[in-house]
Scaffold this motif. Structure first.
Motif, mmCIF file in Angstrom:
data_model
loop_
_atom_site.group_PDB
_atom_site.id
_atom_site.type_symbol
_atom_site.label_atom_id
_atom_site.label_comp_id
_atom_site.label_asym_id
_atom_site.label_seq_id
_atom_site.Cartn_x
_atom_site.Cartn_y
_atom_site.Cartn_z
ATOM 1 N N PHE A 112 -136.416 -18.031 54.267
ATOM 2 C CA PHE A 112 -137.101 -18.576 55.278
ATOM 3 C C PHE A 112 -138.703 -18.593 54.870
ATOM 4 O O PHE A 112 -139.469 -19.498 55.344
ATOM 5 C CB PHE A 112 -137.131 -17.555 56.646
ATOM 6 N N LEU A 113 -139.077 -17.416 54.201
ATOM 7 C CA LEU A 113 -140.690 -17.278 54.114
ATOM 8 C C LEU A 113 -141.156 -18.227 52.786
ATOM 9 O O LEU A 113 -142.319 -18.295 52.581
ATOM 10 C CB LEU A 113 -141.042 -15.883 53.941
ATOM 11 N N THR A 114 -140.009 -18.556 51.983
ATOM 12 C CA THR A 114 -140.809 -19.252 50.529
ATOM 13 C C THR A 114 -140.869 -20.441 50.946
ATOM 14 O O THR A 114 -139.885 -21.344 51.372
ATOM 15 C CB THR A 114 -139.352 -19.024 49.651
ATOM 16 N N ALA A 115 -141.988 -21.017 50.586
ATOM 17 C CA ALA A 115 -142.282 -22.619 50.696
ATOM 18 C C ALA A 115 -142.728 -23.132 49.390
ATOM 19 O O ALA A 115 -142.240 -22.709 48.225
ATOM 20 C CB ALA A 115 -143.612 -22.630 51.601
ATOM 21 N N ASP A 116 -142.974 -24.213 49.546
ATOM 22 C CA ASP A 116 -143.141 -25.200 48.353
ATOM 23 C C ASP A 116 -144.037 -24.387 47.099
ATOM 24 O O ASP A 116 -143.532 -24.384 46.088
ATOM 25 C CB ASP A 116 -143.616 -26.483 48.609
ATOM 26 N N LEU A 117 -145.442 -24.288 47.356
ATOM 27 C CA LEU A 117 -146.227 -23.603 46.513
ATOM 28 C C LEU A 117 -145.611 -22.117 46.066
ATOM 29 O O LEU A 117 -145.833 -21.844 45.032
ATOM 30 C CB LEU A 117 -147.469 -23.440 47.042
ATOM 31 N N THR A 118 -145.072 -21.486 46.963
ATOM 32 C CA THR A 118 -144.542 -20.010 46.722
ATOM 33 C C THR A 118 -143.378 -20.521 45.504
ATOM 34 O O THR A 118 -143.549 -19.590 44.667
ATOM 35 C CB THR A 118 -143.803 -19.669 47.953
ATOM 36 N N TYR A 119 -142.574 -21.164 45.982
ATOM 37 C CA TYR A 119 -141.448 -21.452 44.613
ATOM 38 C C TYR A 119 -142.096 -22.025 43.521
ATOM 39 O O TYR A 119 -141.657 -21.342 42.588
ATOM 40 C CB TYR A 119 -140.578 -22.689 45.306
ATOM 41 N N ALA A 120 -143.023 -22.858 43.445
ATOM 42 C CA ALA A 120 -143.595 -23.202 42.309
ATOM 43 C C ALA A 120 -144.363 -22.287 41.514
ATOM 44 O O ALA A 120 -144.237 -22.338 40.347
ATOM 45 C CB ALA A 120 -144.630 -24.485 42.662
ATOM 46 N N LEU A 121 -145.116 -21.491 42.380
ATOM 47 C CA LEU A 121 -145.838 -20.351 41.608
ATOM 48 C C LEU A 121 -145.010 -19.361 41.090
ATOM 49 O O LEU A 121 -145.189 -18.702 39.944
ATOM 50 C CB LEU A 121 -146.740 -19.772 42.524
ATOM 51 N N PHE A 122 -143.984 -18.859 41.970
ATOM 52 C CA PHE A 122 -142.822 -17.836 41.457
ATOM 53 C C PHE A 122 -141.983 -18.282 40.246
ATOM 54 O O PHE A 122 -142.024 -17.504 39.298
ATOM 55 C CB PHE A 122 -141.807 -17.548 42.692
ATOM 56 N N THR A 123 -141.497 -19.461 40.283
ATOM 57 C CA THR A 123 -140.638 -19.931 39.193
ATOM 58 C C THR A 123 -141.627 -20.141 37.759
ATOM 59 O O THR A 123 -141.085 -19.866 36.610
ATOM 60 C CB THR A 123 -139.863 -21.130 39.300
ATOM 61 N N GLY A 124 -142.902 -20.448 37.830
ATOM 62 C CA GLY A 124 -143.711 -20.585 36.878
ATOM 63 C C GLY A 124 -144.077 -19.311 36.327
ATOM 64 O O GLY A 124 -144.381 -19.232 34.976
ATOM 65 N N ARG A 125 -144.111 -18.276 36.927
ATOM 66 C CA ARG A 125 -144.317 -16.717 36.454
ATOM 67 C C ARG A 125 -143.009 -16.251 35.972
ATOM 68 O O ARG A 125 -143.089 -15.447 34.926
ATOM 69 C CB ARG A 125 -144.969 -16.061 37.590
ATOM 70 N N HIS A 126 -141.997 -16.361 36.612
ATOM 71 C CA HIS A 126 -140.649 -15.667 36.466
ATOM 72 C C HIS A 126 -139.513 -17.010 36.122
ATOM 73 O O HIS A 126 -138.775 -17.438 36.995
ATOM 74 C CB HIS A 126 -139.939 -14.614 37.373
ATOM 75 N N PRO A 127 -139.558 -17.534 35.055
ATOM 76 C CA PRO A 127 -138.375 -18.507 34.782
ATOM 77 C C PRO A 127 -137.233 -18.075 34.668
ATOM 78 O O PRO A 127 -136.353 -19.139 34.819
ATOM 79 C CB PRO A 127 -139.212 -19.277 33.364
ATOM 80 N N GLU A 128 -136.872 -17.111 34.310
ATOM 81 C CA GLU A 128 -135.885 -16.427 34.312
ATOM 82 C C GLU A 128 -135.436 -15.294 35.187
ATOM 83 O O GLU A 128 -136.378 -14.443 35.213
ATOM 84 C CB GLU A 128 -135.303 -15.957 32.971
ATOM 85 N N PRO A 129 -133.987 -15.173 35.910
ATOM 86 C CA PRO A 129 -134.031 -13.854 36.573
ATOM 87 C C PRO A 129 -133.904 -12.469 35.787
ATOM 88 O O PRO A 129 -133.501 -12.642 34.700
ATOM 89 C CB PRO A 129 -132.595 -14.046 37.292
ATOM 90 N N ALA A 130 -134.509 -11.306 36.333
ATOM 91 C CA ALA A 130 -134.268 -10.383 35.826
ATOM 92 C C ALA A 130 -133.033 -9.613 35.511
ATOM 93 O O ALA A 130 -132.440 -10.156 36.454
ATOM 94 C CB ALA A 130 -135.224 -9.141 36.377
ATOM 95 N N GLN A 131 -132.825 -8.600 34.443
ATOM 96 C CA GLN A 131 -131.482 -8.293 34.286
ATOM 97 C C GLN A 131 -131.282 -6.743 34.821
ATOM 98 O O GLN A 131 -130.475 -6.325 34.625
ATOM 99 C CB GLN A 131 -131.306 -8.387 32.868
ATOM 100 N N ASP A 132 -132.408 -6.087 35.137
ATOM 101 C CA ASP A 132 -132.163 -4.841 35.618
ATOM 102 C C ASP A 132 -132.926 -4.603 36.850
ATOM 103 O O ASP A 132 -133.832 -5.367 37.431
ATOM 104 C CB ASP A 132 -132.927 -4.061 34.527
#
Length: 245
Positions: A112-132
């Motif tokens: 609910f709280l994730t918006a367009d810019l949030t998604y863009a900034l987050f995936t730019g910083r973390h292109p892959e999911p963490a494994q731990d």
């Protein structure tokens, strides 16, 4: 999510806030004009506040307001808002691997709280999911910091716009700052030939069908762009289809 101690006390939460600080003024300006637009459209203060708090989707709010004012049928308002927000289905699908380890209520809150810019900034910083576990917590804290600032900027400015109502003239053009934010998102995400084609087809279709009543050109543009991409993708050989995806 930002009220959880393990989230807001994590260093990545502050990193998330810093990463979204550059776009927060544009979001606030857009939220301010959306609040003003709702009041000027004839909505009551209660209706405008409820839409701000429970919809939390600026583009669909702005798409729905003129339809509500024009007395459009409820199904047209719902269909338009649904089509405008279809991009969040794509966002959710991409974020699934990042968040599926969380309880359902936390996944719903993040969604609910994730918006367009949030998604863009987050995936730019973390292109892959963490494994731990530590990496997953860091990613969730960064995401929460991102949408904490953008949510506060949008909600706060929208409520101010509702409160002052007609005191802000439309000629100020503050809402254009929000448009510029979305243009930035489109430019950053249109990084493959398929995405460029989708943006181009949608833009041309929206202009070509501008004469449709009740802003249905937006719905038509989305549908035409999706169909065009599906046709092109289905005609690609499997290796090229994987590269396009």
């Amino acid at each position: 999510m930002f009220f959880l101690p393990e989230i807001h006390r994590h260093p990545a939460f502050r990193d998330g806030i810093r990463s979204s600080s550059g776009v927060a003024p544009g979001i606030a300006a857009w939220g301010l004009m959306t609040g003003v637009a709702m009041i000027k459209s004839g909505m009551s203060v209660v209706e405008a506040v409820a839409m701000t708090l429970f919809v939390y989707a600026g583009s669909s709010q702005l798409a729905a307001i003129p339809l509500i004012v024009a007395g459009a049928p409820a199904w047209v308002v719902w269909a338009t808002s649904f089509c405008v927000n279809l991009r969040f289905v794509v966002f959710s699908l991409h974020l699934r691997d990042y968040l599926m380890h969380l309880p359902r209520w936390r996944r719903l809150a993040n969604g609910f709280l994730t918006a367009d810019l949030t998604y863009a900034l987050f995936t730019g910083r973390h292109p892959e999911p963490a494994q731990d576990a530590a990496g997953r917590l860091e990613q969730e804290a960064f995401l929460a910091g991102n949408y904490f600032l953008t949510w506060c900027s949008w909600i706060g400015a929208s409520l101010v716009g509702i409160a002052i109502g007609n005191a802000i003239p439309a000629e100020w053009g503050l809402g254009f700052a929000g448009v510029l934010c979305l243009v930035g998102i489109v430019c950053s995400l249109a990084n493959t030939p398929m995405r460029l084609m989708a943006a181009a087809v949608a833009g041309v279709a929206a202009v070509a069908t501008f004469a449709l009543p009740l802003k249905l050109n937006v719905v038509a543009a989305i549908a035409i762009a999706v169909l065009a991409c599906m046709v092109v993708e289905n005609r690609m050989p499997p290796p090229a289809r994987e590269r396009a995806a």
